[in-house]
Design a protein around this motif. Structure first.
Motif, PDB file in Angstrom:
ATOM      1  N   GLY A 100       0.768  -1.245   0.000  1.00 35.84           N
ATOM      2  CA  GLY A 100       0.000   0.000   0.000  1.00 35.84           C
ATOM      3  C   GLY A 100       0.799   1.296   0.000  1.00 35.84           C
ATOM      4  O   GLY A 100       1.805   1.451  -0.706  1.00 35.84           O
ATOM      5  N   ILE A 101       0.327   2.234   0.806  1.00 42.66           N
ATOM      6  CA  ILE A 101       0.918   3.581   0.850  1.00 42.66           C
ATOM      7  C   ILE A 101       2.363   3.522   1.343  1.00 42.66           C
ATOM      8  O   ILE A 101       3.243   4.216   0.814  1.00 42.66           O
ATOM      9  N   GLY A 102       2.629   2.683   2.341  1.00 39.77           N
ATOM     10  CA  GLY A 102       3.988   2.572   2.874  1.00 39.77           C
ATOM     11  C   GLY A 102       4.962   2.064   1.827  1.00 39.77           C
ATOM     12  O   GLY A 102       6.083   2.582   1.690  1.00 39.77           O
ATOM     13  N   ARG A 103       4.537   1.057   1.076  1.00 39.39           N
ATOM     14  CA  ARG A 103       5.389   0.508   0.013  1.00 39.39           C
ATOM     15  C   ARG A 103       5.691   1.584  -1.033  1.00 39.39           C
ATOM     16  O   ARG A 103       6.840   1.782  -1.445  1.00 39.39           O
ATOM     17  N   ALA A 104       4.639   2.276  -1.471  1.00 37.66           N
ATOM     18  CA  ALA A 104       4.827   3.330  -2.480  1.00 37.66           C
ATOM     19  C   ALA A 104       5.752   4.421  -1.945  1.00 37.66           C
ATOM     20  O   ALA A 104       6.625   4.927  -2.674  1.00 37.66           O
ATOM     21  N   ALA A 105       5.590   4.781  -0.668  1.00 39.45           N
ATOM     22  CA  ALA A 105       6.439   5.829  -0.075  1.00 39.45           C
ATOM     23  C   ALA A 105       7.887   5.372  -0.008  1.00 39.45           C
ATOM     24  O   ALA A 105       8.814   6.162  -0.278  1.00 39.45           O
ATOM     25  N   ALA A 106       8.106   4.111   0.348  1.00 38.48           N
ATOM     26  CA  ALA A 106       9.470   3.588   0.469  1.00 38.48           C
ATOM     27  C   ALA A 106      10.170   3.597  -0.898  1.00 38.48           C
ATOM     28  O   ALA A 106      11.322   4.048  -1.030  1.00 38.48           O
ATOM     29  N   ILE A 107       9.472   3.122  -1.902  1.00 39.55           N
ATOM     30  CA  ILE A 107      10.063   3.085  -3.249  1.00 39.55           C
ATOM     31  C   ILE A 107      10.232   4.509  -3.786  1.00 39.55           C
ATOM     32  O   ILE A 107      11.255   4.840  -4.404  1.00 39.55           O
ATOM     33  N   GLY A 108       9.252   5.346  -3.519  1.00 36.01           N
ATOM     34  CA  GLY A 108       9.339   6.756  -3.951  1.00 36.01           C
ATOM     35  C   GLY A 108      10.512   7.470  -3.306  1.00 36.01           C
ATOM     36  O   GLY A 108      11.200   8.273  -3.952  1.00 36.01           O
ATOM     37  N   ALA A 109      10.763   7.192  -2.023  1.00 38.05           N
ATOM     38  CA  ALA A 109      11.907   7.811  -1.339  1.00 38.05           C
ATOM     39  C   ALA A 109      13.217   7.361  -1.988  1.00 38.05           C
ATOM     40  O   ALA A 109      14.136   8.169  -2.188  1.00 38.05           O
ATOM     41  N   ALA A 110      13.284   6.091  -2.335  1.00 39.95           N
ATOM     42  CA  ALA A 110      14.492   5.585  -3.006  1.00 39.95           C
ATOM     43  C   ALA A 110      14.661   6.250  -4.374  1.00 39.95           C
ATOM     44  O   ALA A 110      15.770   6.643  -4.762  1.00 39.95           O
ATOM     45  N   GLN A 111      13.554   6.410  -5.088  1.00 35.87           N
ATOM     46  CA  GLN A 111      13.640   7.098  -6.399  1.00 35.87           C
ATOM     47  C   GLN A 111      14.135   8.530  -6.238  1.00 35.87           C
ATOM     48  O   GLN A 111      14.709   9.101  -7.159  1.00 35.87           O
ATOM     49  N   HIS A 112      13.917   9.086  -5.046  1.00 34.47           N
ATOM     50  CA  HIS A 112      14.396  10.446  -4.766  1.00 34.47           C
ATOM     51  C   HIS A 112      15.760  10.444  -4.078  1.00 34.47           C
ATOM     52  O   HIS A 112      16.155  11.441  -3.473  1.00 34.47           O
ATOM     53  N   GLY A 113      16.471   9.315  -4.135  1.00 30.42           N
ATOM     54  CA  GLY A 113      17.872   9.296  -3.708  1.00 30.42           C
ATOM     55  C   GLY A 113      18.148   8.856  -2.283  1.00 30.42           C
ATOM     56  O   GLY A 113      19.285   8.965  -1.816  1.00 30.42           O
ATOM     57  N   ALA A 114      17.109   8.350  -1.572  1.00 28.27           N
ATOM     58  CA  ALA A 114      17.308   7.943  -0.173  1.00 28.27           C
ATOM     59  C   ALA A 114      17.631   6.458  -0.060  1.00 28.27           C
ATOM     60  O   ALA A 114      17.183   5.646  -0.875  1.00 28.27           O
ATOM     61  N   ASP A 115      18.414   6.111   0.961  1.00 31.41           N
ATOM     62  CA  ASP A 115      18.474   4.724   1.403  1.00 31.41           C
ATOM     63  C   ASP A 115      17.275   4.514   2.310  1.00 31.41           C
ATOM     64  O   ASP A 115      16.907   5.421   3.080  1.00 31.41           O
ATOM     65  N   VAL A 116      16.661   3.330   2.226  1.00 29.33           N
ATOM     66  CA  VAL A 116      15.359   3.152   2.877  1.00 29.33           C
ATOM     67  C   VAL A 116      15.329   1.893   3.750  1.00 29.33           C
ATOM     68  O   VAL A 116      15.716   0.809   3.296  1.00 29.33           O
ATOM     69  N   VAL A 117      14.865   2.066   4.967  1.00 29.08           N
ATOM     70  CA  VAL A 117      14.676   0.929   5.874  1.00 29.08           C
ATOM     71  C   VAL A 117      13.182   0.775   6.105  1.00 29.08           C
ATOM     72  O   VAL A 117      12.504   1.748   6.466  1.00 29.08           O
TER      73      VAL A 117
END
Ligand SMILES: NC(=O)C1=CN([C@@H]2O[C@H](COP(=O)(O)OP(=O)(O)OC[C@H]3O[C@@H](n4cnc5c(N)ncnc54)[C@H](O)[C@@H]3O)[C@@H](O)[C@H]2O)C=CC1
Ligand SMILES: C[C@H](O)[C@@H]1OC(=O)[C@H](O)[C@@H]1O
Length: 254
Positions: free
Chosen positions: A17-34
């Motif tokens: 859901g929203i969390g998955r999309a946010a995690a992938i979106g953050a990575a697309q914006h250059g973040a490492d994601v946990v």
């Protein structure tokens, strides 16, 4: 333009859901994601694969956010892996639809513990780490349009979403001196697993769609831009705010 370059972003309840999309979106914006996730290992692995496909680093940490210890362990594992925490997206939540008059005590208490207690301890754990780091941070809590309006079968749920929004207002004050910004996202009706059964009823779904001036229910990806914005330095002077992202549903009285 990448808005989260060099940042470490943590997202709870991020295997769907929203969390998955946010995690992938953050990575697309250059973040490492946990990511934190509760149940399905394969969904968490797929999310990490999508994060890594962007060229960023990803890590999945299993845990029930209703347990206070989960938050401390989540933050500790993120720091161990990537050295710091810049952003916490508190997203994990449940909404087991049920009538008010015979609400089972366990359903009420579990909803409170996951949605509100879980948010409290996650935000507290992230804030302590950000204070120790000494260079500020951003916290985005996924609240809801339900912080503003009620739901007949959501009497246990809507108070948790009002509570999450209120938590962001108070922590914005408590943490401002540490340059930690706290904001809430208020999604409208977004098509995810949380409401799959509720919206399987065609009449209900058609009615909900008809309430939205933009003409459709939301997708998890519709939440990514607003979450990334609130997490980013573009929102450097935004704290204690609530961003309603609902296709216009809230203002549609008649
Ligand atoms: N879908 C919608 O219409 C709206 C959703 N929201 C909020 O968005 C957030 C995300 O929900 P959605 O993506 O819609 O649904 P979802 O069901 O896909 O996501 C919820 C996530 O939270 C996780 N989760 C549940 N209990 C957990 C626990 N104890 N520990 C750790 N993780 C746990 C689930 O495994 C799941 O990945 C929730 O907080 C929800 O209240 C807010 C407004 C509207
Ligand atoms: C789960 C619901 O469909 C969803 O959750 C919310 O927070 C929204 O208000 C919708 O009712």
């Amino acid at each position: 333009m990448k808005l989260l370059e060099g940042k470490t972003v943590l997202v709870t309840g991020a295997s769907t859901g929203i969390g998955r999309a946010a995690a992938i979106g953050a990575a697309q914006h250059g973040a490492d994601v946990v990511i934190n996730y509760h149940a399905r290992d394969e969904d968490a692995e797929a999310c990490i694969a999508a994060i890594e496909a962007t060229g960023q680093r990803g890590l999945a940490v299993k845990g029930d956010v209703a347990e206070p210890e989960t938050a401390k362990a989540f933050v500790a594992k993120a720091v161990e892996a990537f050295g710091k925490v810049d952003v916490m997206v508190n997203n994990a939540g449940i909404c087991p639809f049920h009538a008010f008059l015979d609400m089972p005590v366990e359903t009420f208490e579990r909803t409170m513990r996951v949605n509100l207690h879980g948010a409290y301890f996650m935000v507290q754990a992230a804030a302590n780490q950000m204070v120790a780091q000494g260079h500020g941070g951003a916290i985005v809590a996924v609240s809801s349009i339900s912080a503003l309006v009620g739901g007949e079968y959501q009497t246990h749920y809507t108070p948790t979403k009002a509570g999450v929004h209120s938590l962001m207002q108070s922590t914005a004050i408590a943490l401002g001196k540490y340059k930690i910004r706290c904001n809430s996202l208020l999604p409208g009706t977004i098509l995810t697993e949380i409401n799959k059964d509720d919206l399987a009823d065609d009449a209900k779904r058609t009615y909900m769609e008809s309430r939205v001036p933009l003409g459709r229910l939301g997708a998890p990806e519709d939440m990514v831009g607003p979450i990334v914005f609130l997490a980013s330095d573009m929102a450097a002077y935004v704290t204690g705010a609530a961003l309603l992202v609902d296709g216009g549903m809230f203002v549609n009285l008649q």
